[in-house]
Scaffold this active site. Sequence first.
Site, PDB file in Angstrom:
ATOM      1  N   ASP A  16       0.861  -1.193   0.000  1.00 14.76           N
ATOM      2  CA  ASP A  16       0.000   0.000   0.000  1.00 14.76           C
ATOM      3  C   ASP A  16       0.893   1.237   0.000  1.00 14.76           C
ATOM      4  OD1 ASP A  16      -2.310   1.612   0.067  1.00 14.76           O
ATOM      5  OD2 ASP A  16      -2.222   1.767   2.239  1.00 14.76           O
ATOM      6  N   SER A  17       0.301   2.366  -0.381  1.00 14.65           N
ATOM      7  CA  SER A  17       1.035   3.629  -0.315  1.00 14.65           C
ATOM      8  C   SER A  17       1.408   3.950   1.136  1.00 14.65           C
ATOM      9  CB  SER A  17       0.166   4.748  -0.872  1.00 14.65           C
ATOM     10  OG  SER A  17      -1.011   4.850  -0.098  1.00 14.65           O
ATOM     11  N   CYS A  79      -4.290  -1.430  -2.205  1.00 17.87           N
ATOM     12  CA  CYS A  79      -4.431   0.008  -2.395  1.00 17.87           C
ATOM     13  C   CYS A  79      -5.301   0.215  -3.625  1.00 17.87           C
ATOM     14  CB  CYS A  79      -3.046   0.612  -2.611  1.00 17.87           C
ATOM     15  SG  CYS A  79      -3.063   2.363  -3.041  1.00 17.87           S
ATOM     16  N   GLU A 164      -3.388   9.210   8.085  1.00 15.64           N
ATOM     17  CA  GLU A 164      -1.911   9.170   8.136  1.00 15.64           C
ATOM     18  C   GLU A 164      -1.382  10.068   9.259  1.00 15.64           C
ATOM     19  OE1 GLU A 164       0.593   7.629   5.912  1.00 15.64           O
ATOM     20  OE2 GLU A 164      -1.016   6.326   5.241  1.00 15.64           O
ATOM     21  N   CYS A 198     -11.171   2.715  -0.427  1.00 13.16           N
ATOM     22  CA  CYS A 198      -9.803   3.117  -0.084  1.00 13.16           C
ATOM     23  C   CYS A 198      -9.462   2.368   1.185  1.00 13.16           C
ATOM     24  CB  CYS A 198      -9.710   4.623   0.148  1.00 13.16           C
ATOM     25  SG  CYS A 198      -8.101   5.133   0.799  1.00 13.16           S
ATOM     26  N   HIS A 200      -7.576   2.915   3.528  1.00 15.41           N
ATOM     27  CA  HIS A 200      -7.414   3.719   4.744  1.00 15.41           C
ATOM     28  C   HIS A 200      -8.759   3.945   5.463  1.00 15.41           C
ATOM     29  CE1 HIS A 200      -3.471   4.766   3.160  1.00 15.41           C
ATOM     30  NE2 HIS A 200      -3.203   5.482   4.231  1.00 15.41           N
TER      31      HIS A 200
HETATM   32  N1  DGL Z   1      -4.939   3.330   0.705  1.00 16.08           N
HETATM   33  C1  DGL Z   1      -4.920   3.739  -0.647  1.00 16.08           C
HETATM   34  C2  DGL Z   1      -6.183   3.383  -1.375  1.00 16.08           C
HETATM   35  O1  DGL Z   1      -6.775   2.365  -1.076  1.00 16.08           O
HETATM   36  C3  DGL Z   1      -4.436   5.072  -1.044  1.00 16.08           C
HETATM   37  C4  DGL Z   1      -4.268   6.159  -0.119  1.00 16.08           C
HETATM   38  C5  DGL Z   1      -3.413   7.240  -0.705  1.00 16.08           C
HETATM   39  O2  DGL Z   1      -2.203   7.036  -0.730  1.00 16.08           O
HETATM   40  O3  DGL Z   1      -3.958   8.266  -1.151  1.00 16.08           O
HETATM   41  O4  DGL Z   1      -6.567   4.071  -2.290  1.00 16.08           O
END
Ligand code: DGL
Length: 280
Positions: A16-17, A79, A164, A198, A200
């Site tokens: 993931d990012s 991600c 984050e 997402c 997150h």
């Molecule tokens: N967690 C990531 C997603 O599912 C991306 C979050 C990001 O880096 O903007 O899109």
Amino acid sequence: MNKDEISDMGPIGVFDSGFGGLSILRDLRQVLPQYDYLFLGDNARAPYGSRSYQLVYEFTLQAVKYLFSRGCRLVILACNTASAKALRTIQQRDLPTLDPSRRVLGVIRPTAEQAGRLSHTGHVGVFGTPGTIGSGSYDIEIKKLHEGFHVYGHACPMWVPLVENRESDGPGADYFVKKDVEALLSQSPLIDAIILGCTHYPLLLDKIRRYVPDGVKIVGQGAIVADSLRDYLMRHPEMERRLSRGGTCEYLTTEEPEKFSPLASVFVREPVSAAHVTLA
Ligand code: DGL
């Protein structure tokens, strides 16, 4: 098992990012605890959500190559942004030359497959990063698989930074979550399921629940992706045989481990001691 077979085995790579992919990792380990996992978060360069196609592709390819170099035969892009902007090119253009026997899988397709089960009205909302929503990936995939469905996307550029920066419990989060929930639901009164597109966003679930009316399902991806991987491995024994089975999990980050590990422990609900890597 002979020596050659053992040396051909490796952990499942999860990328993931940033921290979000840990929400997927937790479910993967719950459903498939027997395998080894290697998690990589590109925290130093997160968020990816507003980055160009080219950059998301380049960063994701670097991560995949790194995970391959560490022995992963299978990499999950945990991600949505990377799945939307990089997965297809990596699968079609890079994998054949890198190693056609390895696999890279994403999170959008398995989630889109479940839309028919989740919505009775056929009107589905999707929250995602600007990159994911702008790519139209959920719209395309859901409509391809479920005829007559309507998909309403809404980008939430502030949600990943809130997570984050460990602000997901604070009053700032309430402000943005309420505003974004209202914006999505104002697109149609028929929406009865909202996909958290997402990885997150599950970290904001308590806040999201507060503003979404009862009767509208909120759908996270962890369990969906884990079930989908279990099915995939049943259908692909040639890949399943190449996954090492020690039940371990290692964490890597492009950020300083001292910054990564405490918050990562919150996500996975166990102590994390990450190592630093540089991607190039
Ligand atoms: N967690 C990531 C997603 O599912 C991306 C979050 C990001 O880096 O903007 O899109």
